[in-house]
Scaffold this motif. Structure first.
Motif, mmCIF file in Angstrom:
data_model
loop_
_atom_site.group_PDB
_atom_site.id
_atom_site.type_symbol
_atom_site.label_atom_id
_atom_site.label_comp_id
_atom_site.label_asym_id
_atom_site.label_seq_id
_atom_site.Cartn_x
_atom_site.Cartn_y
_atom_site.Cartn_z
ATOM 1 N N MET A 1 0.837 -1.177 0.000
ATOM 2 C CA MET A 1 0.000 0.000 0.000
ATOM 3 C C MET A 1 0.883 1.241 0.000
ATOM 4 S SD MET A 1 -2.752 1.515 2.812
ATOM 5 C CE MET A 1 -2.184 0.415 4.021
ATOM 6 N N ILE A 2 0.437 2.249 -0.704
ATOM 7 C CA ILE A 2 1.094 3.555 -0.748
ATOM 8 C C ILE A 2 0.172 4.543 -0.047
ATOM 9 C CG2 ILE A 2 1.863 5.430 -2.288
ATOM 10 C CD1 ILE A 2 3.672 2.963 -2.377
ATOM 11 N N LYS A 3 0.755 5.458 0.730
ATOM 12 C CA LYS A 3 -0.010 6.524 1.365
ATOM 13 C C LYS A 3 0.668 7.850 1.087
ATOM 14 C CE LYS A 3 -1.224 4.117 5.659
ATOM 15 N NZ LYS A 3 -1.106 4.209 7.123
ATOM 16 N N THR A 4 -0.137 8.890 0.937
ATOM 17 C CA THR A 4 0.411 10.224 1.100
ATOM 18 C C THR A 4 0.007 10.639 2.505
ATOM 19 O OG1 THR A 4 -1.533 11.195 0.004
ATOM 20 C CG2 THR A 4 0.452 10.913 -1.328
ATOM 21 N N ILE A 5 0.953 11.237 3.208
ATOM 22 C CA ILE A 5 0.716 11.699 4.572
ATOM 23 C C ILE A 5 0.982 13.196 4.583
ATOM 24 C CG2 ILE A 5 1.406 11.490 6.991
ATOM 25 C CD1 ILE A 5 2.190 8.596 6.404
ATOM 26 N N LEU A 6 -0.004 13.944 5.090
ATOM 27 C CA LEU A 6 0.040 15.397 5.072
ATOM 28 C C LEU A 6 -0.109 15.933 6.483
ATOM 29 C CD1 LEU A 6 -1.963 14.118 2.773
ATOM 30 C CD2 LEU A 6 -2.245 16.465 2.124
ATOM 31 N N GLY A 7 0.707 16.884 6.850
ATOM 32 C CA GLY A 7 0.549 17.586 8.114
ATOM 33 C C GLY A 7 0.236 19.031 7.806
ATOM 34 N N TYR A 8 -0.760 19.585 8.505
ATOM 35 C CA TYR A 8 -1.136 20.962 8.174
ATOM 36 C C TYR A 8 -1.812 21.674 9.332
ATOM 37 C CZ TYR A 8 -5.763 18.876 7.251
ATOM 38 O OH TYR A 8 -6.946 18.191 7.343
ATOM 39 N N GLU A 9 -1.887 22.981 9.188
ATOM 40 C CA GLU A 9 -2.645 23.874 10.058
ATOM 41 C C GLU A 9 -3.753 24.495 9.223
ATOM 42 O OE1 GLU A 9 -2.725 24.551 13.135
ATOM 43 O OE2 GLU A 9 -0.798 23.950 13.959
ATOM 44 N N ARG A 95 -13.065 25.395 -4.581
ATOM 45 C CA ARG A 95 -13.330 24.169 -3.810
ATOM 46 C C ARG A 95 -12.054 23.577 -3.210
ATOM 47 N NH1 ARG A 95 -18.459 21.992 -4.556
ATOM 48 N NH2 ARG A 95 -17.735 19.921 -3.962
ATOM 49 N N GLY A 96 -10.908 24.046 -3.660
ATOM 50 C CA GLY A 96 -9.635 23.481 -3.239
ATOM 51 C C GLY A 96 -9.128 24.002 -1.904
ATOM 52 N N PRO A 97 -7.948 23.530 -1.475
ATOM 53 C CA PRO A 97 -7.420 23.872 -0.158
ATOM 54 C C PRO A 97 -6.764 25.251 -0.051
ATOM 55 C CG PRO A 97 -5.971 22.320 -1.240
ATOM 56 C CD PRO A 97 -7.179 22.479 -2.127
ATOM 57 N N ALA A 98 -6.450 25.900 -1.174
ATOM 58 C CA ALA A 98 -5.778 27.199 -1.124
ATOM 59 C C ALA A 98 -6.613 28.194 -0.322
ATOM 60 C CB ALA A 98 -5.540 27.734 -2.535
ATOM 61 N N GLY A 99 -5.954 28.873 0.616
ATOM 62 C CA GLY A 99 -6.640 29.833 1.463
ATOM 63 C C GLY A 99 -7.287 29.219 2.687
ATOM 64 N N ARG A 100 -7.269 27.895 2.787
ATOM 65 C CA ARG A 100 -7.854 27.196 3.931
ATOM 66 C C ARG A 100 -6.822 26.354 4.686
ATOM 67 N NH1 ARG A 100 -11.563 26.458 -0.257
ATOM 68 N NH2 ARG A 100 -13.624 27.302 0.159
ATOM 69 N N THR A 101 -5.929 25.720 3.936
ATOM 70 C CA THR A 101 -5.005 24.738 4.506
ATOM 71 C C THR A 101 -3.564 25.205 4.308
ATOM 72 O OG1 THR A 101 -6.572 22.999 3.899
ATOM 73 C CG2 THR A 101 -4.341 22.311 4.454
ATOM 74 N N ARG A 102 -2.800 25.256 5.404
ATOM 75 C CA ARG A 102 -1.379 25.603 5.353
ATOM 76 C C ARG A 102 -0.587 24.319 5.574
ATOM 77 N NH1 ARG A 102 0.272 28.304 10.126
ATOM 78 N NH2 ARG A 102 -1.789 29.167 9.891
ATOM 79 N N PHE A 103 -0.135 23.716 4.470
ATOM 80 C CA PHE A 103 0.586 22.444 4.549
ATOM 81 C C PHE A 103 1.962 22.653 5.162
ATOM 82 C CE2 PHE A 103 -2.417 21.733 1.044
ATOM 83 C CZ PHE A 103 -3.028 20.580 1.499
ATOM 84 N N LYS A 104 2.331 21.752 6.063
ATOM 85 C CA LYS A 104 3.668 21.769 6.664
ATOM 86 C C LYS A 104 4.531 20.653 6.086
ATOM 87 C CE LYS A 104 2.564 24.196 10.840
ATOM 88 N NZ LYS A 104 2.830 24.280 12.274
ATOM 89 N N PHE A 105 3.888 19.561 5.675
ATOM 90 C CA PHE A 105 4.587 18.520 4.915
ATOM 91 C C PHE A 105 3.565 17.717 4.135
ATOM 92 C CE2 PHE A 105 3.869 16.385 9.035
ATOM 93 C CZ PHE A 105 3.294 15.190 8.636
ATOM 94 N N TYR A 106 4.060 17.078 3.066
ATOM 95 C CA TYR A 106 3.218 16.254 2.192
ATOM 96 C C TYR A 106 4.161 15.191 1.634
ATOM 97 C CZ TYR A 106 -0.732 15.647 -1.124
ATOM 98 O OH TYR A 106 -1.803 15.179 -1.833
ATOM 99 N N LEU A 107 4.021 13.954 2.104
ATOM 100 C CA LEU A 107 4.962 12.888 1.778
ATOM 101 C C LEU A 107 4.271 11.708 1.106
ATOM 102 C CD1 LEU A 107 6.592 12.793 5.322
ATOM 103 C CD2 LEU A 107 7.500 13.983 3.321
ATOM 104 N N VAL A 108 4.974 11.043 0.203
ATOM 105 C CA VAL A 108 4.522 9.765 -0.343
ATOM 106 C C VAL A 108 5.278 8.688 0.421
ATOM 107 C CG1 VAL A 108 4.406 8.277 -2.387
ATOM 108 C CG2 VAL A 108 4.111 10.761 -2.633
#
Length: 117
Positions: A1-9, A95-108
């Motif tokens: 299995m592959i996951k993307t893992i995202l951390g955000y504020e 509808r997207g995350p811009a302006g709502r989600t501040r990504f701190k990391f995004y990993l595969v």
């Protein structure tokens, strides 16, 4: 299995209530419209773990997350197909995350699960 893992504020000016409504009523359904994504897991961060001196490393002081999210795919081919699908079916910017989600990391990542069973 592959996951993307995202951390955000959450971006400044967006309330948690507004964010939660957008996340579950708009964004999650938009993501799950992609047939190559198997599952979403949204982990709401309650607090960082702080160890006493001599313990294991933890989140650096002042570094916080609202959520750690996981997006699950069958394999690398499914993840590549997921990316292609969104190139062909882009989300409208409103509808997207811009302006709502501040990504701190995004990993595969490649996952290995271990359980008692």
């Amino acid at each position: 299995m592959i996951k993307t893992i995202l951390g955000y504020e959450i971006e400044d000016g967006v309330s948690p209530e507004e964010y939660e409504r957008w996340l579950f009523d708009v964004h999650a359904p938009d993501l799950l419209a992609n047939p190559h994504l198997d599952r979403l897991v949204f982990n709401k961060v309650l607090r960082p773990v702080r160890q006493a001196s001599g313990g294991t490393a933890s989140v650096p002081e002042g570094y916080t997350f609202y959520r750690i999210a996981e997006m699950h795919y069958a394999d690398e081919e499914a993840y590549a197909a997921y990316l292609r699908w969104f190139e062909e079916h882009p989300l409208p910017p409103e509808r997207g995350p811009a302006g709502r989600t501040r990504f701190k990391f995004y990993l595969v990542t490649e996952s290995t699960e271990v359980s008692r069973g």
